[in-house]
Design an enzyme around this catalytic site. Structure first.
Site, short mmCIF file in Angstrom:
data_model
loop_
_atom_site.label_atom_id
_atom_site.label_comp_id
_atom_site.label_asym_id
_atom_site.label_seq_id
_atom_site.Cartn_x
_atom_site.Cartn_y
_atom_site.Cartn_z
N GLY A 164 17.15 -38.27 -62.41
CA GLY A 164 17.89 -37.03 -62.21
C GLY A 164 18.99 -37.07 -61.16
O GLY A 164 19.38 -36.02 -60.65
N HIS B 272 27.34 -41.33 -70.62
CA HIS B 272 26.80 -42.60 -71.13
C HIS B 272 27.27 -43.76 -70.25
O HIS B 272 28.45 -43.84 -69.90
CB HIS B 272 27.23 -42.82 -72.58
CG HIS B 272 26.63 -44.06 -73.14
ND1 HIS B 272 25.32 -44.12 -73.58
CD2 HIS B 272 27.13 -45.31 -73.25
CE1 HIS B 272 25.05 -45.36 -73.96
NE2 HIS B 272 26.13 -46.10 -73.77
C1 GAR Z 1 22.41 -42.68 -66.26
O1 GAR Z 1 22.90 -43.98 -66.04
C2 GAR Z 1 22.94 -42.14 -67.59
O2 GAR Z 1 24.25 -42.53 -67.86
C3 GAR Z 1 21.97 -42.79 -68.54
O3 GAR Z 1 20.72 -42.65 -67.92
C4 GAR Z 1 20.90 -42.71 -66.51
C5 GAR Z 1 20.21 -41.53 -65.89
O4 GAR Z 1 20.22 -41.63 -64.49
N1 GAR Z 1 22.00 -42.15 -69.83
C6 GAR Z 1 21.85 -42.80 -70.96
O5 GAR Z 1 21.63 -44.00 -71.03
C7 GAR Z 1 21.95 -41.94 -72.20
N2 GAR Z 1 22.00 -42.77 -73.37
P1 GAR Z 1 19.86 -40.37 -63.60
O6 GAR Z 1 18.52 -39.84 -64.13
O7 GAR Z 1 19.72 -40.91 -62.21
O8 GAR Z 1 20.95 -39.37 -63.74
#
Ligand code: GAR
Length: 200
Positions: A14, A114
């Protein structure tokens, strides 16, 4: 559309959700709640600390239709017009997305961040796939969500350079820092009716 009430969906740590929330609080943008599909997601404790309304529903044995119906009920109750996916790892069905179709914009009012320069490296492991491929430049993309996997129209994209001594860890750190810069920019664009996508 004047009503810009929005919700953030997140499945994990998050960090992006927290950055968006802090930004929304600072600029008085109408964030209504944060939703997670995981009861123990780190994002929920971040929201506790920030005092932002949040809730989770796990799918468990529910069908996808019933699961999304539950989520939609809450979205309608809170009059949510926009959804920001921030590390939300479930695929939203076409019927769910249709509920957010905006005929003026000709886009679904659902955006995602992404971790790659789309259309390269879609899917769940953007940083890992790009790193393993041996890219020298990578980046992050904010796009509107359509029926495909990471295929929707691009709102914002920024790149970063992979150095010869980067590890996957340092590569991800560079990317995540960029995500934290561009997702608030995307929020600004949407809140201020400055959406621009390039079509052929
Ligand atoms: C982030 O790197 C986001 O871009 C990726 O998950 C991570 C979440 O990090 N999303 C994807 O891969 C969607 N396909 P966070 O929970 O620390 O924001």
């Amino acid at each position: 559309m004047n009503n810009k009430n929005f919700a953030i969906f997140a499945s994990g740590n998050g960090s992006n959700a927290e950055v968006l929330c802090r930004y929304a609080l600072k600029y008085n943008y109408p964030l209504k709640f944060v939703f997670s599909d995981k009861k123990d997601a780190g994002v929920l404790s971040r929201m506790d600390k920030l005092g932002v309304e949040h809730f989770s529903i796990e799918k468990n044995k529910m069908s996808k239709i019933d699961y999304e119906r539950h989520i939609l009920d809450t979205l309608k109750e809170k009059d949510i017009k926009w959804i920001f996916l921030a590390g939300y790892m479930k695929i939203l069905s076409s019927s769910f997305l249709n509920e957010f179709y905006d005929p003026n914009l000709k886009l679904n009012r659902v955006v995602n961040i992404h971790p790659s320069l789309l259309p390269s490296f879609p899917g769940k492991n953007g940083y890992g796939d790009a790193f393993d491929y041996g890219v020298k430049v990578s980046g992050v993309t904010v796009h509107f969500v359509d029926d495909g996997i990471d295929t929707g129209p691009i709102l914002l994209q920024e790149s970063f350079v992979r150095d010869s001594n980067d590890t996957l860890e340092s590569f991800k750190t560079k990317g995540l820092e960029l995500e934290h810069l561009i997702y608030p920019k995307a929020l600004d664009m949407i809140m201020n009716d400055q959406i621009e996508v390039y079509t052929r």
